[in-house]
Scaffold this active site. Structure first.
Site, short mmCIF file in Angstrom:
data_model
loop_
_atom_site.label_atom_id
_atom_site.label_comp_id
_atom_site.label_asym_id
_atom_site.label_seq_id
_atom_site.Cartn_x
_atom_site.Cartn_y
_atom_site.Cartn_z
N ALA A 97 54.22 40.83 13.17
CA ALA A 97 52.79 40.87 13.51
C ALA A 97 52.60 39.35 14.48
O ALA A 97 52.15 39.49 15.78
CB ALA A 97 51.71 41.01 12.49
N TYR A 98 53.14 38.31 13.68
CA TYR A 98 52.57 37.12 14.59
C TYR A 98 53.58 36.97 15.91
O TYR A 98 53.06 36.55 16.98
CB TYR A 98 53.07 36.01 13.68
CG TYR A 98 53.17 34.67 14.23
CD1 TYR A 98 52.14 34.10 14.90
CD2 TYR A 98 54.35 33.76 14.37
CE1 TYR A 98 52.40 32.75 15.57
CE2 TYR A 98 54.48 32.65 14.95
CZ TYR A 98 53.39 32.08 15.59
OH TYR A 98 53.45 31.01 16.27
N ALA A 99 54.86 37.35 15.83
CA ALA A 99 55.83 37.35 17.04
C ALA A 99 55.27 38.02 17.87
O ALA A 99 55.25 37.67 19.21
CB ALA A 99 56.98 37.52 16.53
N SER B 276 52.13 39.09 18.60
CA SER B 276 51.17 38.68 19.34
C SER B 276 51.30 37.72 20.29
O SER B 276 50.82 37.48 21.35
CB SER B 276 50.06 38.01 18.25
OG SER B 276 50.35 36.60 17.67
#
Length: 244
Positions: free
Chosen positions: A153-155, A157
């Site tokens: 999810a972080y990557a 975004s």
């Protein structure tokens, strides 16, 4: 010298960490700076004071990058004070959450992608208001190239920001505005929340043998913001010490 004298640069999230280092380095090269902060006005004012001591001008503005009206207000106040905008650095970030896919909640996902949405509309406002020949640079992460477990999810975004920028570079090329992203590796700031064992492992995997420092990222940003980088656009520059 990087030919930034009297340029006007907005640096979001610049009251501390990488953003602070970027604001100070741009000021060292002669740029006037809009420092933005979300909650800590005292820290932002300290950065403004440091910039003025260097010899450049600066103001601090409170914004929430998740609110489109704040982004528009940021550009409006910048133009009212300085008369123009030449450089936008999208640095502001929220909380980076690393969780396996099966454990990520919708609220946690949204908290990261709300920042990504804000970056999109900051790019939109920059496209409307930045001077021809200007520079737009957004901060991504080396994690978009590493496929880290629990980092999807972080990557994702940040990967979206890279694509926003690549496409905008082609839209703004005729105005000689360059649009790039910088993908830092693990950088030593007060937001680094890894265990020492994890840090040691990352250092061991990094060819240059150390963690990144905020000034390492700031130096990359200054180069891209300068006239020396007028032929670089639509690129994602990895400032990672070689780990990716």
């Amino acid at each position: 010298m990087m030919n930034l004298k009297e340029k006007v640069a907005i640096v979001t999230g610049s009251s501390r960490g990488i953003g602070r280092a970027i604001a100070l380095r741009l000021a060292e090269e002669g740029a006037n700076i809009v420092v933005t902060y979300h909650s800590n006005q005292d820290q932002a004012n300290e950065v403004v004071t440091a910039i003025k001591a260097i010899g450049s001008d600066a103001i601090a503005l409170k914004i929430d990058v998740k609110k489109i009206e704040d982004i528009r207000d940021l550009f409006g106040k910048t133009v009212n004070y300085f008369g123009r905008v030449d450089v936008l650095i999208n640095n502001a970030a929220g909380t980076n959450i690393f969780k396996p896919n099966v454990l990520m909640t919708p609220e946690e996902y949204d908290s990261m992608f709300d920042i990504t949405r804000g970056v999109y509309f900051a790019l939109q406002e920059a496209a409307k208001q930045i001077a021809d020949g200007g520079r737009i640079i957004s901060i991504s992460t080396g994690g978009t190239s590493m496929s880290i477990p629990a980092g999807g999810a972080y990557a994702g975004s940040k990967a979206a920001i890279e694509q926003f920028s690549n496409c905008l570079a082609k839209e703004l090329g005729e105005r000689q505005i360059t649009v790039n992203t910088v993908a830092p590796g693990v950088t030593e700031t007060d937001g680094l929340v890894l265990e020492q064992q994890q840090i040691d492992q990352l250092i061991a995997q990094t060819p240059l043998g150390r963690l990144g420092q905020p000034k390492d990222i700031a130096n990359t940003i200054v180069m891209l913001a300068s006239d020396n980088a007028s032929w670089i656009t639509g690129q994602n520059i990895r400032a990672t010490g070689g780990i990716v």
